[in-house]
Design a protein around this motif. Structure first.
Motif, short mmCIF file in Angstrom:
data_model
loop_
_atom_site.label_atom_id
_atom_site.label_comp_id
_atom_site.label_asym_id
_atom_site.label_seq_id
_atom_site.Cartn_x
_atom_site.Cartn_y
_atom_site.Cartn_z
N GLY C 94 -4.84 46.90 -47.80
CA GLY C 94 -5.78 45.79 -47.65
C GLY C 94 -5.98 45.00 -48.93
N LEU C 95 -5.39 45.46 -50.02
CA LEU C 95 -5.56 44.76 -51.30
C LEU C 95 -4.32 43.90 -51.58
N SER C 96 -4.52 42.88 -52.38
CA SER C 96 -3.39 42.00 -52.69
C SER C 96 -2.47 42.69 -53.71
N VAL C 97 -1.29 42.11 -53.88
CA VAL C 97 -0.33 42.62 -54.87
C VAL C 97 -0.99 42.68 -56.24
N LEU C 98 -1.66 41.60 -56.58
CA LEU C 98 -2.33 41.54 -57.89
C LEU C 98 -3.37 42.65 -58.03
N GLU C 99 -4.18 42.81 -56.98
CA GLU C 99 -5.23 43.82 -57.03
C GLU C 99 -4.66 45.22 -57.16
N TRP C 130 3.86 43.34 -65.10
CA TRP C 130 4.49 44.37 -64.27
C TRP C 130 4.95 43.81 -62.94
N ILE C 131 4.22 42.82 -62.44
CA ILE C 131 4.64 42.21 -61.19
C ILE C 131 5.98 41.50 -61.39
N GLU C 132 6.14 40.89 -62.55
CA GLU C 132 7.42 40.24 -62.86
C GLU C 132 8.51 41.26 -63.10
N PHE C 133 8.14 42.39 -63.65
CA PHE C 133 9.10 43.47 -63.90
C PHE C 133 9.84 43.85 -62.63
N VAL C 134 9.13 43.86 -61.50
CA VAL C 134 9.78 44.21 -60.24
C VAL C 134 10.17 42.99 -59.41
N GLY C 135 9.81 41.81 -59.91
CA GLY C 135 10.23 40.61 -59.22
C GLY C 135 9.37 40.19 -58.04
N LEU C 136 8.10 40.51 -58.08
CA LEU C 136 7.23 40.12 -56.96
C LEU C 136 6.29 38.98 -57.33
N GLU C 137 6.67 38.22 -58.37
CA GLU C 137 5.72 37.21 -58.86
C GLU C 137 5.40 36.12 -57.85
N ASN C 138 6.18 35.96 -56.80
CA ASN C 138 5.85 34.95 -55.81
C ASN C 138 4.86 35.46 -54.77
N LYS C 143 -1.42 40.16 -49.31
CA LYS C 143 -1.90 41.51 -49.09
C LYS C 143 -0.70 42.45 -48.99
N ALA C 144 -0.86 43.62 -49.54
CA ALA C 144 0.26 44.57 -49.55
C ALA C 144 0.78 44.85 -48.15
N GLU C 145 -0.12 44.84 -47.16
CA GLU C 145 0.33 45.15 -45.81
C GLU C 145 1.25 44.08 -45.23
N ASP C 146 1.25 42.90 -45.85
CA ASP C 146 2.13 41.83 -45.37
C ASP C 146 3.50 41.83 -46.04
N LEU C 147 3.70 42.76 -46.97
CA LEU C 147 4.99 42.82 -47.64
C LEU C 147 5.98 43.61 -46.80
N SER C 148 7.26 43.38 -47.03
CA SER C 148 8.27 44.19 -46.36
C SER C 148 8.26 45.59 -46.99
N TYR C 149 8.91 46.51 -46.30
CA TYR C 149 8.94 47.89 -46.78
C TYR C 149 9.53 47.97 -48.19
N GLY C 150 10.62 47.27 -48.38
CA GLY C 150 11.27 47.27 -49.69
C GLY C 150 10.37 46.70 -50.76
N GLN C 151 9.68 45.62 -50.41
CA GLN C 151 8.76 45.01 -51.37
C GLN C 151 7.61 45.97 -51.69
N GLN C 152 7.17 46.72 -50.70
CA GLN C 152 6.09 47.66 -50.96
C GLN C 152 6.55 48.74 -51.93
N LYS C 153 7.82 49.13 -51.81
CA LYS C 153 8.33 50.13 -52.75
C LYS C 153 8.35 49.55 -54.15
N LEU C 154 8.75 48.29 -54.26
CA LEU C 154 8.76 47.66 -55.57
C LEU C 154 7.34 47.60 -56.13
#
Lengths: 290, 289, 249
Positions: C94-99, C130-138, C143-154
């Motif tokens: 329920g939290l965003s990538v940033l959070e 760190w978000i840039e380290f894994v390439g999720l800066e966009n 919300k984390a739940e809206d990411l793909s499985y692979g993105q969640q692993k990143l």
């Protein structure tokens, strides 16, 4: 001393009733994991079904009580629980929906019949003396019916296919489906039995002390306590615990007075769960289950 | 007009309750059914302090908060060992036990007879007596509470609570001590509920245990489930909606004999509908697990 | 005593009369990648639970940087510098990538109620790193739940990097993930060791990955260590091939 013995025997009678309620709650909880608060509505409905039917005779009253209870129970399963499960709702959400059903039915009954207590059997109940003990006829019936039925479940848990399937459903519902067990039919059976058990308990109590729209919740909460304190995974534990709670309540009445009963029941719940969280009659669970 | 002011006062009192429960439920993710008990303890603590020790509002209120907070703390130590259904049942137990004490310990609380004649507050020489005075008092306290809770909700602590609510194991694997943080939330939530208790007591000038029952706890939880929790606007909407709903029904001309039952039936229906279509509530963030 | 050094001494754990793990003695080389392989149910994840404190060993001891980890709850083990990536990911849905990342950056002092509303700005910048380290800066607001499985692993990887741990336990980090993201994760893992000096222990079923990135491998079967050594030695061992790889002579 005489009072204590009387109270302890009363405890056996109450325990039989509590055991019925515990079974009703536990069967649903163990197999579907649903915290079936709406069972309180089923409880109340049975009593009022009896109240309406008894005007045409006791048999009609009993039949109507059971019938209305079963109908409501199935209505809740089909109209509420199944849709929620299909939607993938979490158990907490279903708990709240169940609470919503309880509140709705509780107040519908109050709307239709009024908030006051309704008496089902008028006149004095015949009582029987056994040495120092006095028991009314209805108390004896409560004990016999309750004891008989819980006895069936107590011994049947290892033997009957139905109970084994119910138990397996609580462990691995998907596996059961793969093996060809008709889950929907099993669930229907569970909700029918749950209604019958709680309906009997409710009617036995209602015949004794009457009924009102608001007793359902506290009645089934007692069942919930018995199931959680006894241990979700131990049906026999529920039964033992139901009797244990009833006896502790009797002791509390003997020592203090009846007014502290609710508090003592819950204090017991909290203490047992602190010392043995999986319940009095079960053992450990896996880390992943957290 | 007076009735409108009365409604606003009650809304203010309930908003503070909602924000305090929000910390436990919306942020901590714990379905607590004993919040009305803390509300009640706060009311009784304030009343007994004010009446038996003649303490002024500005002293009795903080003391009542401390007493309630301590109670919440000591209940939370065992209580927060549980999660899920056992937790719900345990908090229900706390609610029943506390109500039992308030109802049966007649020598202390006067039990079902209640305590009448609670003195109105006097703050820096100014007597809070009229409806408008109360509106001002509850309004000011509401504003302070809002600032208090916004600060908490947006703080690192608030975020840590949200993480614990989302996934306790994962949060612990990052070094967040769940027992401790949830205990803080539970304690703070209880302590602030006492504020509403004191406001209620001084407003109505009479308290008895029947205002602080399990039904009241369920009502508070319903506010957060209907309006939403885990943020600021959910509890705000939920409170206004559920406090005003009975008034709306009255407006529709429902006879007083059946109005309470109809109201409850509507609550039940709303709960079912919302849980199906919008389990996070109308404006909320947190979905019950 | 080097940073990130973990030693297991005769660790055993029993469940209702059955030893899930027994007599496990192992040394995990600091600033290297150690692989943990074995059939399902061999006790690999159980070992992770024991290290992080979610389970308490019945026998033996777990020593991290010279100090015993026994009797420590998971949050304290984490604060000692041991991080974990779960088999089922477990990002905060329920939290965003940033959070998710900011949360990992928060220190215990900052989490005392009322502290540090003001620190938020700094945290965001560090989180972005760190978000840039894994390439999720966009995706920072997503919300984390809206990411793909692979993105969640990143995201989970970024989260444990943000957590500033020295020893990282990764449970099947590339399971169920597309080849593109697999390559990315493997590259990140090597960077975590080479550039950031982390110590990694990886549970893996993919033998190519084991050969590719690990420096040492332990083969676990039925709760015991059957074999250990360099990846090519372990994977070439007859016992391993028979019991695990399904390659019978």
């Amino acid at each position: 001393m005489k009072l204590l013995v009387q109270l302890l025997v009363n405890g056996l009678v109450n325990g039989a009733i509590y055991a019925l309620v515990a079974l009703a709650f536990g069967l649903v909880y163990r197999s579907t994991r649903i915290f079936h608060i709406a069972l309180g509505a089923v409880y109340t409905t049975a009593a009022y079904g009896m109240y309406v039917g008894v005007k045409s005779g006791l048999g009609v009253g009993l039949a109507l009580g059971i019938l209305t209870a079963v109908l409501l129970s199935l209505a809740v399963e089909w109209g509420i629980y199944r849709p929620f499960v299909r939607k993938g709702s979490s158990l907490g959400v279903i708990l709240i929906a169940s609470l919503g059903v309880y509140i709705f039915v509780e107040n519908l009954i109050a709307l239709l019949f009024g908030n006051e207590v309704k008496i089902i059997s008028s006149g004095i109940e015949p009582s029987y003396t056994f040495g120092p003990l006095i028991l009314t006829r209805i108390q004896i019936i409560q004990f016999l019916v309750g004891f008989a039925i819980t006895g069936v479940f107590f011994w049947g848990i290892k033997k009957t296919r139905f109970l084994k399937a119910v138990w397996a459903m609580g462990e691995e519902p998907l596996l059961l489906e793969v093996l060809g067990w008709p889950i929907t039919r099993l669930r229907n059976a569970i909700f029918v039995w749950s209604a019958v058990l709680v309906g009997l308990a409710s009617m036995l109590v209602a015949y004794d002390v009457g009924t009102d729209p608001h007793t359902g919740l506290s009645a089934i909460l007692l069942g919930a306590v018995a199931v959680l304190v006894g241990g979700v995974d131990s049906l026999r534990g529920w039964i033992w615990t139901a009797f244990l709670i009833a006896e502790i309540q009797s002791l509390a009445i003997w020592k203090f007075s009846a007014k502290w009963n609710d508090a003592i029941t819950f204090l017991l719940l909290i203490l047992v769960l602190l010392l043995k969280p999986q319940g009095l009659f079960t053992s450990e669970s896996r880390v992943e289950e957290r | 007009m007076n009735y409108v002011i009365h409604l606003l006062i009650m809304i203010n009192i309930y908003l503070v309750l909602a924000y305090s429960l929000n910390l436990v439920l919306g942020f901590g993710g714990l379905l607590s059914l004993c919040h009305a008990a803390f509300y009640g303890i706060g009311a009784y603590a304030y009343t007994l302090l004010a009446m038996h020790f003649d303490l002024p509002f500005m002293v009795a209120l903080p003391l009542a908060m401390v007493i309630t907070g301590l109670l919440a703390f000591f209940l939370g130590i065992p209580g927060l060992k549980f999660r899920g259904d056992p937790f719900v049942l345990v908090t229900l137990g706390f609610q029943v036990i506390i109500f039992s004490v308030l109802y049966n310990w007649v020598s202390l609380t006067k039990g079902p007879y209640g305590i009448p004649g609670i003195p109105r507050p006097e703050i820096f020489g100014f007597k809070i007596d009229s409806l408008y005075d109360f509106l001002g008092l509850t309004g000011s306290i509401l504003i302070l509470s809002v600032l208090f809770f916004l600060a908490l909700y947006r703080s690192p602590f608030g975020l840590a609570l949200k993480a614990l609510r989302e996934d306790e194991r994962a949060a612990e694997s990052l070094g967040k001590p769940s027992q401790l943080y949830l205990l803080w939330a539970f304690t703070l939530g209880g302590a602030v509920a006492a504020v509403s208790g004191a406001l209620y007591a001084t407003y109505v000038t009479y308290i008895d245990p029947t205002s602080f029952t399990l039904n009241e706890s369920i009502f508070l939880v319903a506010i957060l489930l209907v309006g939403g929790s885990g943020n600021f606007w959910g509890p705000t909407l939920g409170t206004i909606f559920l406090v005003l709903l009975p008034e709306a029904l009255r407006f529709l001309g429902l006879p007083d004999t059946i109005a309470p039952n109809v109201r409850q039936m509507i609550y039940g229906t709303i709960l079912i509908i919302l849980m199906y279509w919008r389990p996070q509530g109308i404006l909320g963030e947190f979905k019950i697990r | 005593m080097k940073k990130g050094e973990l030693k297991l001494k005769n660790v055993g754990k029993k469940f209702k009369g059955f030893w899930a793990v027994k007599g496990v003695t192992a040394k995990f080389l600091p600033q290297r990648i150690t692989g943990l392989i074995g059939p399902n149910g061999a006790g690999k994840t159980t070992l992770f639970h024991l290290i992080t404190g979610e389970l308490v060993p019945d026998e033996g001891d777990i020593i991290y940087q010279g100090e015993s980890l026994k009797e420590n709850p998971p949050w304290r083990v984490a604060r000692k510098g041991i991080g974990r990536m779960f088999q089922d990911v477990r990002v905060f849905q329920g939290l965003s990538v940033l959070e998710n990342i900011v949360l990992a950056l928060q220190t215990p002092e900052e989490e005392i109620p009322f502290y540090g509303l003001l620190k938020k700005k700094e945290k965001k910048e560090e989180a972005l790193r760190w978000i840039e380290f894994v390439g999720l800066e966009n995706e920072i607001k997503r919300k984390a739940e809206d990411l793909s499985y692979g993105q969640q692993k990143l995201l989970a990887l970024a989260r444990i990097m943000a957590g500033n741990f020295d020893l990282l336990l990764l449970d099947e980090p590339i399971a169920g993930v597309s080849p593109v993201i697999t390559k990315k994760i493997l590259k990140l893992l090597r960077e975590m060791v080479d550039k950031y000096k982390k110590t990694l222990v990886i549970i893996e079923h993919n033998m190519n990955v084991i050969m590719d990135i690990t420096d040492w491998v332990y083969f676990l079967n039925e709760g015991r260590i059957y074999f250990s050594g360099r990846p090519d030695h372990v994977l070439g061992a007859e016992e391993v091939r028979r019991l695990y790889l399904g390659l019978v002579k």
